[in-house]
Design a protein around this motif. Structure first.
Motif, PDB file in Angstrom:
ATOM      1  N   LYS A   1      44.184  36.841  42.139  1.00  0.00           N
ATOM      2  CA  LYS A   1      43.346  37.136  43.442  1.00  0.00           C
ATOM      3  C   LYS A   1      42.541  36.049  43.866  1.00  0.00           C
ATOM      4  O   LYS A   1      42.438  35.064  43.080  1.00  0.00           O
ATOM      5  CB  LYS A   1      42.342  38.558  43.017  1.00  0.00           C
ATOM      6  N   PRO A   2      42.213  36.063  45.015  1.00  0.00           N
ATOM      7  CA  PRO A   2      41.238  34.966  45.623  1.00  0.00           C
ATOM      8  C   PRO A   2      39.949  34.880  44.735  1.00  0.00           C
ATOM      9  O   PRO A   2      39.507  35.940  44.451  1.00  0.00           O
ATOM     10  CB  PRO A   2      41.236  34.816  47.193  1.00  0.00           C
ATOM     11  N   VAL A   3      39.118  33.867  44.776  1.00  0.00           N
ATOM     12  CA  VAL A   3      37.836  33.952  44.218  1.00  0.00           C
ATOM     13  C   VAL A   3      37.003  34.946  44.541  1.00  0.00           C
ATOM     14  O   VAL A   3      36.396  35.852  43.954  1.00  0.00           O
ATOM     15  CB  VAL A   3      36.959  32.555  44.314  1.00  0.00           C
ATOM     16  N   TRP A   4      36.734  35.317  45.769  1.00  0.00           N
ATOM     17  CA  TRP A   4      36.019  36.312  46.212  1.00  0.00           C
ATOM     18  C   TRP A   4      36.272  37.736  46.153  1.00  0.00           C
ATOM     19  O   TRP A   4      35.327  38.808  46.170  1.00  0.00           O
ATOM     20  CB  TRP A   4      35.680  36.115  47.949  1.00  0.00           C
ATOM     21  N   GLU A   5      37.612  37.945  45.801  1.00  0.00           N
ATOM     22  CA  GLU A   5      38.151  39.291  45.282  1.00  0.00           C
ATOM     23  C   GLU A   5      38.362  39.344  43.934  1.00  0.00           C
ATOM     24  O   GLU A   5      38.616  40.302  43.292  1.00  0.00           O
ATOM     25  CB  GLU A   5      39.422  39.520  45.881  1.00  0.00           C
ATOM     26  N   THR A   6      37.955  38.245  43.079  1.00  0.00           N
ATOM     27  CA  THR A   6      37.954  38.454  41.570  1.00  0.00           C
ATOM     28  C   THR A   6      36.721  39.027  40.975  1.00  0.00           C
ATOM     29  O   THR A   6      35.639  38.620  41.175  1.00  0.00           O
ATOM     30  CB  THR A   6      37.959  36.893  40.902  1.00  0.00           C
ATOM     31  N   ASP A   7      37.079  39.864  40.053  1.00  0.00           N
ATOM     32  CA  ASP A   7      35.811  40.608  39.107  1.00  0.00           C
ATOM     33  C   ASP A   7      35.385  39.866  38.359  1.00  0.00           C
ATOM     34  O   ASP A   7      35.962  38.916  37.535  1.00  0.00           O
ATOM     35  CB  ASP A   7      36.725  42.063  38.966  1.00  0.00           C
ATOM     36  N   LEU A   8      34.204  39.938  38.150  1.00  0.00           N
ATOM     37  CA  LEU A   8      33.362  38.974  37.356  1.00  0.00           C
ATOM     38  C   LEU A   8      33.810  39.169  35.966  1.00  0.00           C
ATOM     39  O   LEU A   8      33.985  38.269  35.273  1.00  0.00           O
ATOM     40  CB  LEU A   8      31.749  39.277  37.499  1.00  0.00           C
ATOM     41  N   GLU A   9      33.918  40.544  35.624  1.00  0.00           N
ATOM     42  CA  GLU A   9      34.539  40.835  34.235  1.00  0.00           C
ATOM     43  C   GLU A   9      35.782  40.143  33.991  1.00  0.00           C
ATOM     44  O   GLU A   9      36.168  39.554  32.900  1.00  0.00           O
ATOM     45  CB  GLU A   9      34.497  42.441  33.807  1.00  0.00           C
ATOM     46  N   GLU A  10      36.599  40.306  34.960  1.00  0.00           N
ATOM     47  CA  GLU A  10      38.074  39.714  34.813  1.00  0.00           C
ATOM     48  C   GLU A  10      37.888  38.246  34.609  1.00  0.00           C
ATOM     49  O   GLU A  10      38.564  37.585  33.595  1.00  0.00           O
ATOM     50  CB  GLU A  10      38.933  39.869  36.013  1.00  0.00           C
ATOM     51  N   TRP A  11      37.065  37.613  35.433  1.00  0.00           N
ATOM     52  CA  TRP A  11      36.940  36.158  35.179  1.00  0.00           C
ATOM     53  C   TRP A  11      36.357  35.768  33.852  1.00  0.00           C
ATOM     54  O   TRP A  11      36.910  34.878  32.993  1.00  0.00           O
ATOM     55  CB  TRP A  11      35.767  35.651  36.183  1.00  0.00           C
ATOM     56  N   ARG A  12      35.462  36.791  33.177  1.00  0.00           N
ATOM     57  CA  ARG A  12      34.897  36.327  31.918  1.00  0.00           C
ATOM     58  C   ARG A  12      36.026  36.381  30.857  1.00  0.00           C
ATOM     59  O   ARG A  12      35.923  35.881  29.841  1.00  0.00           O
ATOM     60  CB  ARG A  12      33.447  37.225  31.671  1.00  0.00           C
ATOM     61  N   LYS A  13      36.790  37.571  30.949  1.00  0.00           N
ATOM     62  CA  LYS A  13      37.738  37.737  30.131  1.00  0.00           C
ATOM     63  C   LYS A  13      38.742  36.751  29.724  1.00  0.00           C
ATOM     64  O   LYS A  13      38.989  36.278  28.659  1.00  0.00           O
ATOM     65  CB  LYS A  13      38.543  39.182  30.216  1.00  0.00           C
ATOM     66  N   VAL A  14      38.998  36.124  30.878  1.00  0.00           N
ATOM     67  CA  VAL A  14      39.928  35.013  30.973  1.00  0.00           C
ATOM     68  C   VAL A  14      39.526  33.691  30.336  1.00  0.00           C
ATOM     69  O   VAL A  14      39.942  32.951  29.388  1.00  0.00           O
ATOM     70  CB  VAL A  14      40.676  34.577  32.409  1.00  0.00           C
ATOM     71  N   LEU A  15      38.111  33.492  30.626  1.00  0.00           N
ATOM     72  CA  LEU A  15      37.343  32.586  29.895  1.00  0.00           C
ATOM     73  C   LEU A  15      37.319  32.661  28.508  1.00  0.00           C
ATOM     74  O   LEU A  15      37.296  31.645  27.873  1.00  0.00           O
ATOM     75  CB  LEU A  15      36.143  32.083  30.771  1.00  0.00           C
TER      76      LEU A  15
END
Length: 248
Positions: free
Chosen positions: A97-111
Motif C-alpha cells: 500500500k502507499p505510505v498514507w494508507e499503510t497501517d502503523l501496526e503493519e509498518w511496525r510488524k515489518v520493521l
C-alpha cells in the motif's frame, strides 16, 4: 557447483525452512557445514531438515523475541559447541500500500521482523563469536533497501536499515576476524510472493535488465562465499545480486 569449504563450521540460518533460507541451508550442508535452522514454523523446518539431510537441527524461534533468541542460541551452542556463521534471512514483505494508507501496526510488524530480528540475533550471537575470535555474518537485505519500492515503504525502510546495521557492525568487528556483509537480491519466486499483489510483482520484474527473477540457488552461492574463510577482507559491504537493476 563450485566447491566452497565450510568444513567444520556451524551456521545459524534464520527463516531456514523455505525460500532463500532453505537454499542457503542446502548449499551450506553441501559445503560441509552443520546447520541450525531457526524458524517460527517448526513443522516446515523439520520437513526441510529431513529432506536436506546432513547435520541439520531445527530450533523454533521468533526472531523478534529476545528471550527466545537467547534460548535458541544457548540450545544451538549446547548441540554444536559453537556458532561460526549467522545468516539473518527471516523476513516478511508486508501488505502493498502507499505510505498514507499503510497501517502503523503493519509498518511496525515489518520493521520488527526485518530489522529488529537481525539486530536481536547479532546481539545474542556476536559475544560467542568474539570469544572464539572468528565469525561470518551475512544479512539478507534487498534491492528495495537501496532504491525504495513504491507501495512497500515498510519493507524498503527495513532493508535500508539492515544495510546500515551491516555497515556499523562490520566496522565494530573489523579487528576481530568477524566479518559482516549484506546481500541485496532482486526478488525471487518464493513464498514471499504470496504476500504481494501481482501488480507489485510485475513492477519488480520490469526493473530487472536480465528479464527474470533471481534463483534462490544463485543467492545461496554468493552467501556461501561470504560465509567462508575465502571472504577475508570484505566487511561492512553490500553485495549486489539484482540482475543489473542496481545503479550503485
Amino acid at each position: 557447483m563450485n566447491k566452497i569449504d565450510l568444513n567444520g563450521r556451524v551456521a545459524v540460518v534464520t527463516g531456514g525452512a523455505q525460500g532463500f533460507g532453505r537454499a542457503i541451508t542446502e548449499r551450506f550442508v553441501a559445503s560441509g557445514a552443520r546447520v541450525a535452522i531457526w524458524d517460527f514454523d517448526a513443522a516446515l523446518a523439520e520437513k526441510t531438515a529431513k529432506e536436506i539431510g546432513g547435520e541439520t537441527r531445527v530450533f523454533k524461534v521468533d526472531v523478534t523475541d529476545t528471550a527466545a533468541v537467547e534460548q535458541a542460541r544457548d540450545a544451538t551452542l549446547a548441540a554444536f559447541g559453537k556458532i561460526d556463521i549467522l545468516v539473518n534471512n527471516a523476513g516478511i514483505a508486508g501488505v502493498n500500500k502507499p505510505v498514507w494508507e499503510t497501517d502503523l501496526e503493519e509498518w511496525r510488524k515489518v520493521l520488527r521482523i526485518n530489522l529488529d530480528g537481525p539486530f536481536i540475533c547479532c546481539k545474542a550471537i556476536v559475544p560467542a563469536m568474539l570469544k572464539q575470535k572468528y565469525g561470518r555474518i551475512v544479512n539478507i537485505a534487498s534491492i528495495a533497501g537501496k532504491e525504495g519500492n513504491p507501495n512497500a515503504s515498510h519493507y524498503s525502510a527495513s532493508k535500508a536499515g539492515l544495510i546500515a546495521l551491516t555497515k556499523s557492525l562490520g566496522k565494530e568487528l573489523a579487528a576481530h576476524d568477524i566479518l559482516v556483509n549484506a546481500v541485496t537480491p532482486a526478488a525471487a519466486k518464493t513464498a514471499i510472493f504470496d504476500q504481494m499483489t501481482q501488480q507489485h510483482i510485475d513492477f519488480m520484474l520490469s526493473k530487472i535488465p536480465k528479464g527474470r527473477f533471481v534463483l534462490v540457488e544463485e543467492l545461496a552461492a554468493m552467501v556461501s562465499w561470504l560465509a567462508s574463510e575465502d571472504c577475508a577482507f570484505s566487511t561492512g559491504a553490500v553485495f549486489d545480486i539484482s540482475g543489473g537493476r542496481a545503479t550503485y
